[in-house]
Motif scaffolding. Structure first.
Motif, PDB file in Angstrom:
ATOM      1  N   ALA A  26     -11.102   4.654  18.677  1.00  0.00           N
ATOM      2  CA  ALA A  26      -9.636   4.405  17.679  1.00  0.00           C
ATOM      3  C   ALA A  26      -9.590   3.097  16.942  1.00  0.00           C
ATOM      4  CB  ALA A  26      -8.628   4.510  18.522  1.00  0.00           C
ATOM      5  N   GLY A  27     -10.703   2.664  16.824  1.00  0.00           N
ATOM      6  CA  GLY A  27     -11.302   1.171  16.050  1.00  0.00           C
ATOM      7  C   GLY A  27     -10.560   1.436  14.740  1.00  0.00           C
ATOM      8  N   GLY A  28     -10.736   2.545  14.008  1.00  0.00           N
ATOM      9  CA  GLY A  28     -10.234   2.580  12.593  1.00  0.00           C
ATOM     10  C   GLY A  28      -8.783   2.716  12.433  1.00  0.00           C
ATOM     11  N   ALA A 151      -5.473  16.541  15.777  1.00  0.00           N
ATOM     12  CA  ALA A 151      -4.709  15.497  14.923  1.00  0.00           C
ATOM     13  C   ALA A 151      -5.911  14.433  14.317  1.00  0.00           C
ATOM     14  CB  ALA A 151      -3.935  14.411  15.790  1.00  0.00           C
ATOM     15  N   TYR A 152      -5.703  14.217  13.181  1.00  0.00           N
ATOM     16  CA  TYR A 152      -6.605  13.370  12.373  1.00  0.00           C
ATOM     17  C   TYR A 152      -5.697  12.018  11.755  1.00  0.00           C
ATOM     18  CZ  TYR A 152      -9.316  17.474  12.482  1.00  0.00           C
ATOM     19  OH  TYR A 152     -10.095  18.751  12.999  1.00  0.00           O
ATOM     20  N   GLN A 153      -6.327  11.047  11.498  1.00  0.00           N
ATOM     21  CA  GLN A 153      -6.054   9.705  11.231  1.00  0.00           C
ATOM     22  C   GLN A 153      -7.149   9.577   9.895  1.00  0.00           C
ATOM     23  OE1 GLN A 153      -3.417   7.533  10.909  1.00  0.00           O
ATOM     24  NE2 GLN A 153      -4.492   6.951   8.933  1.00  0.00           N
ATOM     25  N   PRO A 154      -6.704   9.745   8.835  1.00  0.00           N
ATOM     26  CA  PRO A 154      -7.815   9.362   7.478  1.00  0.00           C
ATOM     27  C   PRO A 154      -8.037   8.205   7.457  1.00  0.00           C
ATOM     28  CG  PRO A 154      -5.980  11.002   6.926  1.00  0.00           C
ATOM     29  CD  PRO A 154      -5.608  10.562   8.078  1.00  0.00           C
ATOM     30  N   LEU A 155      -9.206   7.680   7.224  1.00  0.00           N
ATOM     31  CA  LEU A 155      -9.806   6.254   7.077  1.00  0.00           C
ATOM     32  C   LEU A 155     -10.165   6.089   5.672  1.00  0.00           C
ATOM     33  CD1 LEU A 155     -11.945   5.896  10.369  1.00  0.00           C
ATOM     34  CD2 LEU A 155      -9.501   5.413   9.902  1.00  0.00           C
ATOM     35  N   ALA A 156      -9.794   4.972   5.041  1.00  0.00           N
ATOM     36  CA  ALA A 156     -10.046   4.432   3.730  1.00  0.00           C
ATOM     37  C   ALA A 156     -11.481   4.043   4.003  1.00  0.00           C
ATOM     38  CB  ALA A 156      -9.445   3.618   3.196  1.00  0.00           C
ATOM     39  N   THR A 159     -12.036   0.789   5.264  1.00  0.00           N
ATOM     40  CA  THR A 159     -11.807   0.639   6.739  1.00  0.00           C
ATOM     41  C   THR A 159     -12.877   1.477   7.679  1.00  0.00           C
ATOM     42  OG1 THR A 159      -9.515   0.912   6.170  1.00  0.00           O
ATOM     43  CG2 THR A 159      -9.940   1.459   8.582  1.00  0.00           C
ATOM     44  N   ALA A 160     -13.521   2.474   7.262  1.00  0.00           N
ATOM     45  CA  ALA A 160     -14.661   3.003   8.213  1.00  0.00           C
ATOM     46  C   ALA A 160     -15.824   2.263   8.269  1.00  0.00           C
ATOM     47  CB  ALA A 160     -14.910   4.417   7.767  1.00  0.00           C
ATOM     48  N   ALA A 201     -12.343  10.024   8.772  1.00  0.00           N
ATOM     49  CA  ALA A 201     -11.187  10.128   9.782  1.00  0.00           C
ATOM     50  C   ALA A 201     -11.748   9.860  11.118  1.00  0.00           C
ATOM     51  CB  ALA A 201     -10.461  11.378   9.426  1.00  0.00           C
ATOM     52  N   GLU A 202     -10.527   9.494  11.935  1.00  0.00           N
ATOM     53  CA  GLU A 202     -10.901   9.412  13.477  1.00  0.00           C
ATOM     54  C   GLU A 202      -9.888  10.696  13.757  1.00  0.00           C
ATOM     55  OE1 GLU A 202     -11.675   5.035  14.625  1.00  0.00           O
ATOM     56  OE2 GLU A 202      -9.558   5.716  14.371  1.00  0.00           O
TER      57      GLU A 202
END
Length: 215
Positions: A26-28, A151-156, A159-160, A201-202
Protein backbone atom coordinates in the motif's frame (compact mmCIF):
# COMPACT_ATOMS: atom_id res chain seq x y z
CA UNK A 1 -15.74 2.62 -13.28
CA UNK A 2 -17.90 3.29 -10.20
CA UNK A 3 -16.18 5.47 -7.59
CA UNK A 4 -16.99 5.53 -3.88
CA UNK A 5 -15.25 7.98 -1.57
CA UNK A 6 -14.21 7.08 1.97
CA UNK A 7 -15.36 10.44 3.35
CA UNK A 8 -13.11 12.36 5.70
CA UNK A 9 -9.95 10.40 6.47
CA UNK A 10 -8.02 11.87 9.38
CA UNK A 11 -6.65 8.71 10.98
CA UNK A 12 -5.48 5.51 9.37
CA UNK A 13 -3.94 2.29 10.61
CA UNK A 14 -1.41 0.38 8.52
CA UNK A 15 -0.23 -3.04 9.64
CA UNK A 16 2.24 -5.58 8.32
CA UNK A 17 3.53 -8.95 9.40
CA UNK A 18 7.02 -8.02 8.22
CA UNK A 19 8.98 -4.87 7.61
CA UNK A 20 8.28 -3.78 3.99
CA UNK A 21 4.82 -5.44 3.76
CA UNK A 22 2.99 -2.13 4.20
CA UNK A 23 5.19 -0.32 1.68
CA UNK A 24 4.92 -3.07 -0.93
CA UNK A 25 1.18 -3.56 -0.55
CA UNK A 26 0.00 0.00 0.00
CA UNK A 27 2.95 2.35 -0.42
CA UNK A 28 1.36 4.22 -3.31
CA UNK A 29 -1.86 4.64 -1.37
CA UNK A 30 0.06 6.00 1.62
CA UNK A 31 1.88 8.47 -0.61
CA UNK A 32 -1.44 9.58 -2.12
CA UNK A 33 -3.20 9.95 1.25
CA UNK A 34 -0.38 11.78 2.98
CA UNK A 35 0.08 14.20 0.12
CA UNK A 36 -3.64 14.98 0.03
CA UNK A 37 -4.03 15.29 3.81
CA UNK A 38 -1.02 16.89 5.55
CA UNK A 39 -1.01 16.06 9.25
CA UNK A 40 -2.85 12.77 8.74
CA UNK A 41 -2.29 10.45 11.69
CA UNK A 42 -0.83 7.10 10.71
CA UNK A 43 -0.58 4.36 13.34
CA UNK A 44 1.65 1.66 11.88
CA UNK A 45 2.23 -1.76 13.43
CA UNK A 46 4.71 -4.39 12.24
CA UNK A 47 4.87 -7.71 14.06
CA UNK A 48 8.42 -8.83 13.23
CA UNK A 49 11.88 -7.35 12.73
CA UNK A 50 12.12 -5.43 15.98
CA UNK A 51 15.67 -4.74 17.14
CA UNK A 52 17.21 -5.61 13.79
CA UNK A 53 18.38 -3.74 10.71
CA UNK A 54 14.93 -4.36 9.28
CA UNK A 55 13.36 -2.15 11.95
CA UNK A 56 15.74 0.64 10.99
CA UNK A 57 14.80 0.17 7.34
CA UNK A 58 11.11 0.31 8.22
CA UNK A 59 11.46 3.49 10.26
CA UNK A 60 13.27 5.23 7.43
CA UNK A 61 10.96 3.92 4.72
CA UNK A 62 7.65 4.74 6.40
CA UNK A 63 8.90 8.19 7.31
CA UNK A 64 9.40 8.74 3.58
CA UNK A 65 6.13 7.14 2.53
CA UNK A 66 4.22 9.14 5.16
CA UNK A 67 5.98 12.47 4.72
CA UNK A 68 4.06 15.25 6.43
CA UNK A 69 1.96 12.80 8.47
CA UNK A 70 1.85 12.19 12.20
CA UNK A 71 3.45 8.75 12.01
CA UNK A 72 3.52 6.44 15.04
CA UNK A 73 5.32 3.20 14.31
CA UNK A 74 5.63 0.12 16.53
CA UNK A 75 7.77 -2.86 15.48
CA UNK A 76 7.60 -6.12 17.46
CA UNK A 77 9.96 -9.10 17.52
CA UNK A 78 7.81 -12.09 16.55
CA UNK A 79 9.80 -14.68 14.56
CA UNK A 80 9.29 -14.55 10.81
CA UNK A 81 7.22 -17.49 9.56
CA UNK A 82 6.17 -18.60 13.05
CA UNK A 83 3.18 -16.42 13.86
CA UNK A 84 0.73 -19.31 14.45
CA UNK A 85 2.91 -20.43 17.35
CA UNK A 86 2.91 -16.89 18.78
CA UNK A 87 -0.78 -16.14 18.38
CA UNK A 88 -1.26 -14.63 21.84
CA UNK A 89 1.59 -12.18 21.35
CA UNK A 90 0.27 -11.12 17.96
CA UNK A 91 -3.25 -10.76 19.31
CA UNK A 92 -2.04 -8.63 22.22
CA UNK A 93 -0.15 -6.34 19.85
CA UNK A 94 -3.25 -5.81 17.69
CA UNK A 95 -5.49 -5.26 20.72
CA UNK A 96 -3.07 -2.69 22.12
CA UNK A 97 -3.18 -0.88 18.79
CA UNK A 98 -6.97 -0.93 18.86
CA UNK A 99 -7.02 0.53 22.36
CA UNK A 100 -5.21 3.69 21.27
CA UNK A 101 -6.77 4.54 17.95
CA UNK A 102 -10.12 4.63 16.18
CA UNK A 103 -9.13 4.94 12.51
CA UNK A 104 -11.18 5.97 9.50
CA UNK A 105 -9.34 3.47 7.30
CA UNK A 106 -7.19 0.37 7.80
CA UNK A 107 -4.56 -1.02 5.43
CA UNK A 108 -3.81 -4.66 6.22
CA UNK A 109 -2.89 -7.95 4.52
CA UNK A 110 -5.59 -10.00 2.75
CA UNK A 111 -7.30 -12.78 4.71
CA UNK A 112 -6.63 -15.19 1.82
CA UNK A 113 -2.91 -14.38 1.50
CA UNK A 114 -0.90 -17.57 1.05
CA UNK A 115 1.71 -16.57 3.64
CA UNK A 116 0.61 -17.75 7.08
CA UNK A 117 1.98 -14.64 8.82
CA UNK A 118 0.06 -12.29 6.51
CA UNK A 119 -3.10 -14.37 6.75
CA UNK A 120 -2.96 -14.62 10.53
CA UNK A 121 -2.55 -10.87 10.98
CA UNK A 122 -5.42 -10.20 8.59
CA UNK A 123 -7.74 -12.42 10.63
CA UNK A 124 -6.74 -10.65 13.84
CA UNK A 125 -7.52 -7.26 12.30
CA UNK A 126 -10.99 -8.41 11.32
CA UNK A 127 -11.80 -9.33 14.91
CA UNK A 128 -10.21 -6.32 16.63
CA UNK A 129 -11.54 -3.69 14.20
CA UNK A 130 -15.08 -4.90 13.55
CA UNK A 131 -16.66 -1.57 12.57
CA UNK A 132 -13.96 -0.19 10.30
CA UNK A 133 -13.20 -0.14 6.61
CA UNK A 134 -10.34 -2.61 6.11
CA UNK A 135 -8.59 -2.70 2.75
CA UNK A 136 -6.61 -5.89 2.26
CA UNK A 137 -3.48 -5.22 0.23
CA UNK A 138 -1.66 -7.73 -1.96
CA UNK A 139 2.01 -8.72 -2.02
CA UNK A 140 3.50 -10.32 -5.11
CA UNK A 141 5.41 -13.53 -4.32
CA UNK A 142 6.26 -16.97 -5.66
CA UNK A 143 3.10 -18.55 -4.20
CA UNK A 144 1.01 -17.14 -7.05
CA UNK A 145 -1.84 -16.12 -4.75
CA UNK A 146 -2.93 -12.93 -6.53
CA UNK A 147 -6.69 -12.95 -6.99
CA UNK A 148 -9.49 -10.73 -8.27
CA UNK A 149 -9.55 -7.56 -6.14
CA UNK A 150 -12.68 -5.48 -5.74
CA UNK A 151 -11.27 -2.08 -4.77
CA UNK A 152 -8.63 0.03 -6.52
CA UNK A 153 -6.66 3.15 -5.70
CA UNK A 154 -5.41 4.70 -8.96
CA UNK A 155 -1.87 6.01 -8.77
CA UNK A 156 -0.42 8.91 -10.72
CA UNK A 157 2.60 7.82 -12.76
CA UNK A 158 4.92 9.89 -10.59
CA UNK A 159 3.46 8.28 -7.46
CA UNK A 160 3.98 4.76 -8.79
CA UNK A 161 7.56 5.62 -9.76
CA UNK A 162 8.16 7.26 -6.38
CA UNK A 163 6.93 4.15 -4.59
CA UNK A 164 9.37 1.93 -6.46
CA UNK A 165 12.27 4.30 -5.81
CA UNK A 166 11.53 4.30 -2.08
CA UNK A 167 11.28 0.50 -1.99
CA UNK A 168 14.67 0.18 -3.66
CA UNK A 169 16.25 2.90 -1.55
CA UNK A 170 15.11 1.90 1.93
CA UNK A 171 14.99 -1.91 1.95
CA UNK A 172 18.54 -2.84 1.03
CA UNK A 173 18.19 -6.17 2.89
CA UNK A 174 15.59 -7.34 0.37
CA UNK A 175 17.31 -6.47 -2.91
CA UNK A 176 18.70 -9.99 -3.33
CA UNK A 177 15.23 -11.50 -3.65
CA UNK A 178 14.41 -12.47 -7.26
CA UNK A 179 10.95 -10.88 -7.13
CA UNK A 180 12.05 -7.65 -5.47
CA UNK A 181 12.58 -5.39 -8.45
CA UNK A 182 11.16 -2.49 -10.40
CA UNK A 183 9.57 -4.67 -13.09
CA UNK A 184 7.60 -6.74 -10.58
CA UNK A 185 6.25 -3.75 -8.65
CA UNK A 186 5.40 -1.59 -11.66
CA UNK A 187 4.14 -4.59 -13.62
CA UNK A 188 1.53 -5.45 -11.01
CA UNK A 189 0.59 -1.78 -10.64
CA UNK A 190 0.13 -1.55 -14.41
CA UNK A 191 -2.15 -4.59 -14.49
CA UNK A 192 -4.25 -3.21 -11.66
CA UNK A 193 -4.35 0.12 -13.45
CA UNK A 194 -5.73 -1.54 -16.59
CA UNK A 195 -8.46 -3.13 -14.48
CA UNK A 196 -9.66 0.27 -13.20
CA UNK A 197 -9.05 2.42 -16.29
CA UNK A 198 -5.90 4.06 -14.90
CA UNK A 199 -2.23 3.94 -15.78
CA UNK A 200 -1.23 2.45 -12.43
CA UNK A 201 -3.12 1.37 -9.32
CA UNK A 202 -2.95 -0.59 -6.09
CA UNK A 203 -5.70 -3.12 -5.53
CA UNK A 204 -7.40 -4.32 -2.36
CA UNK A 205 -9.75 -6.96 -1.06
CA UNK A 206 -12.74 -5.84 0.99
CA UNK A 207 -14.55 -8.29 3.25
CA UNK A 208 -17.41 -6.02 4.30
CA UNK A 209 -18.59 -2.56 3.35
CA UNK A 210 -21.62 -0.51 4.46
CA UNK A 211 -23.06 1.93 1.93
CA UNK A 212 -24.81 5.22 2.64
CA UNK A 213 -26.43 5.85 -0.70
CA UNK A 214 -29.17 8.11 0.65
CA UNK A 215 -26.95 10.28 2.82
Amino acid sequence: MIQLGAGSVDRIVAVGAHCDDIAIGAGGTLLTLCQARPGLRVDALVLSGGGSEREQEEESALAAFCSGADLRLTVHKLPDGRFPAHWEEAKSAVEELRSRTDPDLILAPRTDDAHQDHRGLAKLMATAFRDHLVLGYEIVKWDGDLGRPVAYQPLATETAEHKVRLLQEHYASQRHRPWYDREAFLGLARIRGIECHARYAEAFAVAKLTLNLGG
